[in-house]
Design a protein around this motif. Structure first.
Motif, PDB file in Angstrom:
ATOM      1  N   GLY A 178      -0.092 -25.021  33.046  1.00  0.00           N
ATOM      2  CA  GLY A 178       1.264 -25.035  33.580  1.00  0.00           C
ATOM      3  C   GLY A 178       1.912 -23.697  33.315  1.00  0.00           C
ATOM      4  N   ASN A 179       3.079 -23.717  32.698  1.00  0.00           N
ATOM      5  CA  ASN A 179       3.778 -22.484  32.341  1.00  0.00           C
ATOM      6  C   ASN A 179       3.550 -22.069  30.893  1.00  0.00           C
ATOM      7  N   TYR A 180       2.652 -22.772  30.210  1.00  0.00           N
ATOM      8  CA  TYR A 180       2.337 -22.414  28.825  1.00  0.00           C
ATOM      9  C   TYR A 180       1.218 -21.378  28.803  1.00  0.00           C
ATOM     10  N   ASP A 207       3.105 -11.704  29.326  1.00  0.00           N
ATOM     11  CA  ASP A 207       3.969 -12.536  28.500  1.00  0.00           C
ATOM     12  C   ASP A 207       3.275 -13.839  28.129  1.00  0.00           C
ATOM     13  N   VAL A 208       3.403 -14.230  26.874  1.00  0.00           N
ATOM     14  CA  VAL A 208       2.841 -15.496  26.390  1.00  0.00           C
ATOM     15  C   VAL A 208       3.888 -16.223  25.560  1.00  0.00           C
ATOM     16  N   ASP A 209       3.638 -17.480  25.321  1.00  0.00           N
ATOM     17  CA  ASP A 209       4.509 -18.272  24.448  1.00  0.00           C
ATOM     18  C   ASP A 209       4.060 -18.190  22.994  1.00  0.00           C
ATOM     19  N   VAL A 210       2.739 -18.237  22.798  1.00  0.00           N
ATOM     20  CA  VAL A 210       2.168 -18.231  21.451  1.00  0.00           C
ATOM     21  C   VAL A 210       1.091 -17.161  21.395  1.00  0.00           C
ATOM     22  N   MET A 211       1.056 -16.408  20.313  1.00  0.00           N
ATOM     23  CA  MET A 211      -0.028 -15.451  20.103  1.00  0.00           C
ATOM     24  C   MET A 211      -0.570 -15.609  18.691  1.00  0.00           C
ATOM     25  N   VAL A 212      -1.908 -15.545  18.596  1.00  0.00           N
ATOM     26  CA  VAL A 212      -2.544 -15.469  17.289  1.00  0.00           C
ATOM     27  C   VAL A 212      -2.584 -14.003  16.899  1.00  0.00           C
ATOM     28  N   GLY A 290       2.742 -28.132  29.486  1.00  0.00           N
ATOM     29  CA  GLY A 290       2.896 -27.037  30.426  1.00  0.00           C
ATOM     30  C   GLY A 290       4.330 -26.624  30.647  1.00  0.00           C
ATOM     31  N   ALA A 291       5.274 -27.434  30.196  1.00  0.00           N
ATOM     32  CA  ALA A 291       6.692 -27.095  30.306  1.00  0.00           C
ATOM     33  C   ALA A 291       7.338 -26.962  28.939  1.00  0.00           C
ATOM     34  N   THR A 292       6.855 -27.771  27.988  1.00  0.00           N
ATOM     35  CA  THR A 292       7.291 -27.666  26.596  1.00  0.00           C
ATOM     36  C   THR A 292       6.041 -27.685  25.719  1.00  0.00           C
ATOM     37  N   TYR A 293       6.211 -27.305  24.472  1.00  0.00           N
ATOM     38  CA  TYR A 293       5.095 -27.422  23.540  1.00  0.00           C
ATOM     39  C   TYR A 293       5.632 -27.776  22.159  1.00  0.00           C
ATOM     40  N   THR A 294       4.881 -28.612  21.468  1.00  0.00           N
ATOM     41  CA  THR A 294       5.263 -29.092  20.143  1.00  0.00           C
ATOM     42  C   THR A 294       4.257 -28.588  19.123  1.00  0.00           C
ATOM     43  N   VAL A 295       4.763 -28.019  18.041  1.00  0.00           N
ATOM     44  CA  VAL A 295       3.887 -27.578  16.953  1.00  0.00           C
ATOM     45  C   VAL A 295       4.077 -28.526  15.772  1.00  0.00           C
ATOM     46  N   SER A 296       2.956 -28.823  15.110  1.00  0.00           N
ATOM     47  CA  SER A 296       3.010 -29.749  13.974  1.00  0.00           C
ATOM     48  C   SER A 296       1.803 -29.503  13.090  1.00  0.00           C
ATOM     49  N   GLY A 297       1.837 -30.078  11.894  1.00  0.00           N
ATOM     50  CA  GLY A 297       0.703 -29.985  10.981  1.00  0.00           C
ATOM     51  C   GLY A 297       1.095 -29.481   9.619  1.00  0.00           C
ATOM     52  N   GLY A 298       0.299 -29.862   8.622  1.00  0.00           N
ATOM     53  CA  GLY A 298       0.530 -29.378   7.279  1.00  0.00           C
ATOM     54  C   GLY A 298       1.923 -29.714   6.772  1.00  0.00           C
ATOM     55  N   LEU A 299       2.608 -28.681   6.282  1.00  0.00           N
ATOM     56  CA  LEU A 299       3.920 -28.875   5.672  1.00  0.00           C
ATOM     57  C   LEU A 299       5.068 -28.857   6.665  1.00  0.00           C
ATOM     58  N   ILE A 300       4.791 -28.546   7.936  1.00  0.00           N
ATOM     59  CA  ILE A 300       5.893 -28.371   8.876  1.00  0.00           C
ATOM     60  C   ILE A 300       6.160 -29.657   9.659  1.00  0.00           C
ATOM     61  N   SER A 301       7.420 -29.886   9.966  1.00  0.00           N
ATOM     62  CA  SER A 301       7.808 -31.032  10.776  1.00  0.00           C
ATOM     63  C   SER A 301       7.562 -30.712  12.250  1.00  0.00           C
ATOM     64  N   PRO A 302       7.196 -31.712  13.060  1.00  0.00           N
ATOM     65  CA  PRO A 302       6.991 -31.455  14.484  1.00  0.00           C
ATOM     66  C   PRO A 302       8.245 -30.840  15.120  1.00  0.00           C
ATOM     67  N   THR A 303       8.047 -29.755  15.835  1.00  0.00           N
ATOM     68  CA  THR A 303       9.154 -29.054  16.476  1.00  0.00           C
ATOM     69  C   THR A 303       8.762 -28.739  17.914  1.00  0.00           C
ATOM     70  N   ASP A 308       8.769 -20.112  28.059  1.00  0.00           N
ATOM     71  CA  ASP A 308       9.800 -19.164  28.464  1.00  0.00           C
ATOM     72  C   ASP A 308       9.800 -18.853  29.942  1.00  0.00           C
ATOM     73  N   GLU A 309       8.913 -19.477  30.743  1.00  0.00           N
ATOM     74  CA  GLU A 309       8.953 -19.270  32.180  1.00  0.00           C
ATOM     75  C   GLU A 309       9.734 -20.351  32.917  1.00  0.00           C
ATOM     76  N   THR A 310      10.212 -21.391  32.185  1.00  0.00           N
ATOM     77  CA  THR A 310      10.825 -22.520  32.863  1.00  0.00           C
ATOM     78  C   THR A 310      12.051 -22.097  33.655  1.00  0.00           C
ATOM     79  N   GLY A 311      12.801 -21.124  33.161  1.00  0.00           N
ATOM     80  CA  GLY A 311      13.956 -20.622  33.883  1.00  0.00           C
ATOM     81  C   GLY A 311      15.249 -21.160  33.320  1.00  0.00           C
ATOM     82  N   PRO A 312      16.305 -20.442  33.535  1.00  0.00           N
ATOM     83  CA  PRO A 312      17.576 -20.798  32.917  1.00  0.00           C
ATOM     84  C   PRO A 312      18.314 -21.920  33.616  1.00  0.00           C
TER      85      PRO A 312
END
Length: 609
Positions: A178-180, A207-212, A290-303, A308-312
């Protein structure tokens, strides 16, 4: 006046639909001082990018595969021939996990013994080249952007030009759904004694949303061109605690965290004692529709974040508020060429996102008016509009657009310059007055001193820098008189719905690290708060604004040493809020500066659904 991309919505109805859809999952596996990521596509296809060391595979990769019930990998991609990336492949295969296709960089200048890898993958081995696309199914793809220094589209940077040649030969991948978009590039190098592959590959990676962060956050990777071009919101570092290399290095941390787009940097383990980012102490899962993404795992709460391509989504019928696009400079009376060839107007974008000027209008208060075509005004950048766009005839101006003949004139006496968006929203108005209060030079442009302040006469002066054929000005570049405060981005992450949880993230950069800040809500942006200097905060001074700064924890606080702050916030669970729109902004405090202002924070829009 400075407005970040307005906040994108994750509302109740949409969230329910998303939950029912297939998603792409990327597991950034905790493997100590090594690297491995497992991609599971919406259709269930699997791709393991690197397999860590043998020990990392045993403690991290194999337990994850077992927990997911995976006994066959459709694809394995080995980014380069270092054992902290390939050493786990024989371990994984030896545990009975099958491999469909094993992609690697081929046989170019292989200097280490990789026989156990070759034996493990056998006939599944396939050489990856720039432009190789792995179709993971369900619309997810993995594309090779760079390998052995060769970049998709024909670019090349010699991996042998410096130390760490094997790292420089790394495969660089772009994952898309998608846009991810996500970048995973092994130990790809960016100079500092190594071959600068990153700068050559960056424009193609895009442009990317996440980079290692490559090479475990080493100082020889993550250069400024790479960071600025990829403009990621989230970074991931795979490094081991107490590793002997000092990863992640302070240079990579500073480069990445200094970018205004950055919301967070996740370290799978803490690694070195260098500060910056959030420690996961586990495997980090990125789950996207593809429109949103959620990160989770370990000590962090799901967020949950928005791609950033979805548009304003803007306030009311317009996506813009006054001051988003402004007149930053103009030349109404050139000296080295005639007015008919040498007049020009420079526009500036005060937001953190590019703006398409298609349909915008440049006009005065009489009969002059031109409609702009599709011109991209870069974030915090400039475009030049001119009566003549030929530098050989216009005094040496490199203009982005020549307005139609007889469409717009700049009087040498008194005149107006007004910028209007396609909905009719007036974004900026300059009214100069034959020298009564505004500068009225010949052969010099008139520059806006402070891009964050009102278009008052006192905010304009005569340019001091030569350009082109000999007039003074800075067309298309920062003004010679510029006194604009640092830009500070503001993002809201999460669900903007009654009962939803948000995180507000500010990034002010290193120069403002440790400074205090104040943010708040208001119901409107007009009339804004205007300081005596003309500096403008795009919030109405309402009782709600005062109350929010006093009662919401974290709305008054201190930026960390990197100039970053995050504030959790729970939207009141009140159905009556649905359909209402609120605005956020604020200031960074600096008692040593005029009016106590260190910076003005971007404006953000919160539409509750």
């Amino acid at each position: 006046m400075m407005r970040l991309i307005p906040i994108l919505l994750i509302v109740g109805g949409v969230t329910a639909d998303v939950a029912a859809q297939s998603t792409l999952k990327v597991h950034h596996i905790r493997v100590g001082q090594a690297s491995s990521a497992l991609i599971v596509s919406p259709t269930g296809q699997t791709c393991l990018v690197d397999a860590a060391s043998s020990g990392g595979a045993s403690t991290g990769v194999l337990p994850l595969l077992a927990s997911l019930g995976i006994s066959f990998l459709d694809h394995v991609v080995l980014t380069h021939y270092h054992t902290d990336h390939w050493g786990g492949i024989p371990t994984v295969v030896g545990a009975g996990v099958g491999v469909g296709t094993a992609w690697d960089r081929g046989n170019a200048n292989v200097t280490s013994n990789i026989n156990s890898y070759l034996s493990a993958v056998g006939s599944a081995r396939t050489t990856m080249t720039p432009g190789t696309v792995i179709d993971l199914g369900g619309g997810a793809t993995l594309t090779c952007i760079v390998v052995n220094g060769s970049v998709l589209g024909g670019g090349f940077s010699n991996p042998a030009n410096g130390s760490q040649e094997e790292n420089s030969r790394s495969i660089g991948l772009r994952l898309e759904y998608g846009n991810y978009d996500e970048a995973i590039c092994g130990d790809l190098t960016g100079g500092s004694g190594t071959a600068n592959i990153e700068s050559t590959a960056a424009p193609v990676m895009g442009d990317v949303d996440v980079m290692v962060l490559s090479h475990h956050g080493s100082s020889t990777s993550t250069n400024s061109t790479w960071v600025n071009t990829l403009a990621a919101e989230i970074g991931v570092i795979s490094c081991g605690n107490s590793n002997p290399f000092g990863h992640p290095h302070v240079e990579a941390l500073a480069e990445f965290l200094g970018h205004p787009n950055v919301v967070d940097l996740f370290r799978l383990e803490t690694g070195s004692s260098n500060p910056g980012g959030t420690t996961v102490n586990g495997t980090l899962l990125v789950d996207t529709d593809g429109a949103t993404y959620t990160v989770s795992g370990g000590l962090i709460s799901p967020t949950t974040y928005n791609v950033d391509e979805t548009g304003p989504v803007g306030p009311g019928p317009s996506n813009h508020i006054a001051g988003d696009v402004i007149v930053s400079e103009y030349l109404q009376n050139p000296l080295v060429v005639s007015d008919g060839d040498g007049e020009w107007v420079e526009l500036a974008n005060t937001t953190a996102s590019p703006i398409d000027l298609n349909g915008f209008i440049l006009r005065d208060h009489d009969v002059d008016s031109v409609v702009l075509p599709a011109i991209t005004l870069p974030a915090r950048g400039f475009v030049v509009l001119a009566r003549n766009d030929n530098p050989q005839q216009n005094g040496g101006v490199n203009a982005n657009w020549e307005w139609p003949f007889n469409g717009f004139f700049l009087s040498n006496a008194s005149d107006e310059i007004e910028v209007v968006d396609p909905t009719g929203q007036v974004l900026d108005t300059i009214v100069y007055d034959n020298g009564a209060t505004f500068p009225d030079p010949t052969g010099k442009s008139v520059e806006r001193r402070d891009l964050q302040a009102q278009p008052w006469a006192s905010n304009f002066g005569e340019a001091t820098t030569l350009f082109g054929g000999g007039d003074l000005g800075t067309p298309g570049a920062g003004n010679s008189l510029d006194v604009t405060l640092p830009w500070v981005t503001l993002a809201a992450i999460g669900s903007i719905t009654p009962g939803g949880n948000l995180t507000f993230a500010m990034n002010a950069g290193f120069l403002l690290g440790g400074k205090g800040y104040v943010i708040g809500f208001s119901e409107c942006v007009d009339p804004p708060i205007i300081f005596p200097s003309g500096k403008t905060v795009d919030l109405c001074l309402t009782p709600l604004l005062g109350l929010s700064t006093q009662v919401v924890p974290g709305f008054v606080g201190t930026l960390n040493p990197f100039g970053i702050a995050t504030v959790p916030y729970s939207v009141p669970n009140a159905p009556g809020l649905i359909g209402l729109t609120f605005y956020m902004s604020g200031i960074v405090l600096d008692p040593g500066q005029s009016e106590g202002l260190g910076a003005i924070i971007d404006n953000a829009t919160l539409a509750i659904n």
